[in-house]
Enzyme design. Sequence first.
Site, PDB file in Angstrom:
ATOM      1  N   LYS A 115       0.855  -1.193   0.000  1.00 21.89           N
ATOM      2  CA  LYS A 115       0.000   0.000   0.000  1.00 21.89           C
ATOM      3  C   LYS A 115       0.887   1.239   0.000  1.00 21.89           C
ATOM      4  O   LYS A 115       1.970   1.224   0.606  1.00 21.89           O
ATOM      5  CB  LYS A 115      -0.850  -0.051   1.281  1.00 21.89           C
ATOM      6  CG  LYS A 115      -1.915   1.016   1.441  1.00 21.89           C
ATOM      7  CD  LYS A 115      -2.664   0.783   2.770  1.00 21.89           C
ATOM      8  CE  LYS A 115      -3.802   1.742   2.997  1.00 21.89           C
ATOM      9  NZ  LYS A 115      -4.482   1.493   4.302  1.00 21.89           N
ATOM     10  N   SER A 153      -9.411   1.323   3.640  1.00 20.36           N
ATOM     11  CA  SER A 153      -8.537   2.095   2.790  1.00 20.36           C
ATOM     12  C   SER A 153      -7.510   1.257   2.023  1.00 20.36           C
ATOM     13  O   SER A 153      -6.890   1.772   1.096  1.00 20.36           O
ATOM     14  CB  SER A 153      -7.802   3.126   3.640  1.00 20.36           C
ATOM     15  OG  SER A 153      -6.935   2.518   4.559  1.00 20.36           O
ATOM     16  N   SER A 200      -9.578  -1.001   7.758  1.00 20.13           N
ATOM     17  CA  SER A 200      -8.964  -0.714   6.453  1.00 20.13           C
ATOM     18  C   SER A 200      -8.269  -1.902   5.802  1.00 20.13           C
ATOM     19  O   SER A 200      -8.007  -1.876   4.598  1.00 20.13           O
ATOM     20  CB  SER A 200      -7.980   0.445   6.593  1.00 20.13           C
ATOM     21  OG  SER A 200      -8.665   1.672   6.567  1.00 20.13           O
TER      22      SER A 200
END
Lengths: 553, 553
Positions: free
Chosen positions: B136, B211, B235
């Site tokens: 990420k 997320s 997330s």
Amino acid sequence: MSLLQPWQEKAAKKRTSLYDLIPQEWRLPKSIINNPPKNSTIVPSQCGILSKLDLEITEIDNIEELAHRIAQEKYSAVQVIEAYCKRAAIAHQLVNCLAEILFTQALERAQYLDDYFKSTGGKTIGPFHGIPISFKDQFNIKGIETAMAYIGYLGDIAENNSVLVDIVLSLGAVLYVKTALPQTVMLPETRSHLLGITLNPLNRELSCGGSSGGEGSLIAMKGSICGLGTDIGGSIRFPTALNGIYGLKPSDGRIPYGRARNSFDGQESVPSVIGPMTRSLSNIRLFFKSILETKPWLIDPQVHNIPWREDLFQEGQMNKLSFGVIQFDQKVHLSPPVQRAINMSINALEKAGHQVIQWDTIDHPEGIDILVKMYQADGGKDVQKALDLSGESIVPGAFVGKPETEISIYEYWQLNVARRDYAMKYLEKWNKTKEITSTGRPIDGIISPICGLPAYPHEYQISIEYTGIVNLLQLTSVILPITRVDLQLDQITDEYRNMKIASDLDKMAKETYKGPEVFENCIVGLQIICRRLEEEKAIGMAMVLEKALELYQ
Amino acid sequence: MSLLQPWQEKAAKKRTSLYDLIPQEWRLPKSIINNPPKNSTIVPSQCGILSKLDLEITEIDNIEELAHRIAQEKYSAVQVIEAYCKRAAIAHQLVNCLAEILFTQALERAQYLDDYFKSTGGKTIGPFHGIPISFKDQFNIKGIETAMAYIGYLGDIAENNSVLVDIVLSLGAVLYVKTALPQTVMLPETRSHLLGITLNPLNRELSCGGSSGGEGSLIAMKGSICGLGTDIGGSIRFPTALNGIYGLKPSDGRIPYGRARNSFDGQESVPSVIGPMTRSLSNIRLFFKSILETKPWLIDPQVHNIPWREDLFQEGQMNKLSFGVIQFDQKVHLSPPVQRAINMSINALEKAGHQVIQWDTIDHPEGIDILVKMYQADGGKDVQKALDLSGESIVPGAFVGKPETEISIYEYWQLNVARRDYAMKYLEKWNKTKEITSTGRPIDGIISPICGLPAYPHEYQISIEYTGIVNLLQLTSVILPITRVDLQLDQITDEYRNMKIASDLDKMAKETYKGPEVFENCIVGLQIICRRLEEEKAIGMAMVLEKALELYQ
């Protein structure tokens, strides 16, 4: 009409009612009270209040030995607690170390333990069966006040035990006193409007340290074999060192803090931690191991599920260890006896085959700056609220914020980032030592002073550079006594006299060290610092140092 | 003259330059781009860009198997990374999941690994030798931008790798992409002005969650075998569940966060944690164990020194386990497919001899209230500062504070106290279950939905009652896929239709669940929640559930 403020009256009443809980036959004669010796530790054996048996019992420093004798029926639990209640009562009359007296409850509990022992044909409840354990007055004991040295908290009766209180009870311990602490809990001595000042048993002209000073002085008086203090900047370590005893300041998350009280409750950036203060390293080991064997993480959500690790303890006792050593914290130079304690330690370890290398503290002031900003981030609101309950004034010298030190949440988060980055750099510095150790590993731990002086007078402002970094980084520290101040060996040297003054605190320290006579009978304690969550290793390494010192002398 | 704002121009430029890094021969034909199927996962095998070998390699879900084949010289590291670069490129063109493309560096690294392998006569660097790992875009890779979906962070080139990046490299991994995340990192979908919207590969009309949605969608496309996400409120779990893959949300202090970036950096009351998102439970076990075997606590001061505990993993696989089950979070009822996944799990576990009891969530809204106040304590200043760098506006729906949510440090500390007291009560509730389990122990873990719906549309506001408590209490959670939405079985029932609406969110969820057709091809994921720091047990229990479901079907 009274000339006292209402809060002064309340405090006086509390002190009197505490004193009234000491039975008449345990009261010291006026001759001693009015003219106490500088060294209070000589009184218990001379005052005639303790029987031969009481003395025999309370002179045993080792918990395991005392527990063994109870389990062998050499002493009953009642005999043991009676001896300790008496000795604690004597200690309190001399150095003012108690906050709560629970003698009646203690005798009942001991009787229960003796009955249990008899009715089960000789079973003990646990490794602390019949062992008295004292607690700093931040811990809740059901039905008892937790005033925490705030007049405004008087009458605050605990509805439940602190988690750790429950645990020691489950192991067979006996509660008998809670000990004094300073108002705010953010003072390196033990002074409050509520309880007054606690004195150093080794030398009553000096402070017993703080904030866990009641524990320190009670244990030095042998009025306790093991007590619990807390540390957020040195609050276990100062009184442990100043009273010549042993202590553990663990990393956060090993000893349960659940349902214990604190100033700045909820301030988690530099967590306060609980640790044992006691009379031997083997006691620290036993206490810590015994607590962990109850799996406290199952009942306190803040505790990590890390059991006692025997391999890490053994790692601390390897034949060839590498120690860093701190000799100057950038703020205050070491006075002669502390320097001598450091030198002795270096020599003893090297003689025993270990390596000692210098540890650079150039970055310590930066870390302490972060730490103090964290303490003071609320602008002192938390403490003010506690003071406002009674109207009492704050004791001077506390590490507590003022309105102008209050910061915003965003700024607070940046402080956390600064601490995290600092911790990373500090760890890199630690790991880099493998390039210069002879073991090929990074240093195993650090030997460090607690304070530049062997002890300090009342109302003295100290530096926390020697202690605070351990809190900021949540490292682990074991404190042990090294040597007694020596009237010959600890004279002021030319080197100390001519040293460049590093700070105002250094100037004050030098002015205070007028010679060893001022610190007569004091003991210098040092700490062994290990990485975060390496309590077992720190205990092991402290044992190595103690053994090396024995062989060296 | 451009009609775009400067920040819009910068964003467009970034997206274009990212796209330009995809070689022409890996570009999808216009026919697909202009008319993509609802289910993107069917494209890679049909588009003709991947060779038979590429497909064979990328269809292997198991890291150990892939590593084994590399070590056996069945595939070279270069072949493996080429296959994954191609598939990631295809994925990006379909669902917009990447934030950085590092194909050139990846091929160089793979070549280095192949050379190393040859020159050492068949040695691998570690268990991840030649394994592509995606990150990420909160992680720093030296020399690469870490924009974290903020236009204002463009040009922010990392000077060092994040600790975890260094660790996976030391184990032999290959870096090849960083994945998309939402602006603010506080959104349960993956949307930003910088990167646009990431779509759900299973059904492009739905959100991929967030997320860590770039990871989730890339892995569902089999454009990654294992990637790293972060979780502060769900997330990791939302995108893991919504993309039908596997994930671990560990407790704080196990997987190193050092030198990774974040919104609200320094907000430590509810720490964000890193966890693997991947294609099997055995991958989670391997990844977690491999990271711990490097002893990350020696290089990251925030990591606890807790090694992989095989005994705890085994404890999670006992013959007779006791599960709590959550069927309603007090805010949003379960839609038919999620309820069916729960029912299947209960039935499968009971059939396998385990016990399942109801877990009461009456206290969840209270906990979520504390959690949200913590997120918003800075009044949104941190995010605002990041936005101000470019002038971009905030994406709607983010869990970010506004000026009126800012609180003082004193109030923040009281929130910490509230969280600690809440944690204690929650643990007491957990421990009390031993009175009703047939094992005589408290429940071993909890089966819980991630969300009332199997997935949700873009720009949809979700409840975090099913996920947030795990963050507030730093519990551990393993997410696994349970069942695919079924057009017959998941029709709206009378029970669901007539259910009393519990909240506005519930109303919205019911309106959104118009029937299974809307969620065609979606997979329902559930989480197994264990106590804090019991990652090994949670992995073991998830394996038990998966095996029970296999036998049950």
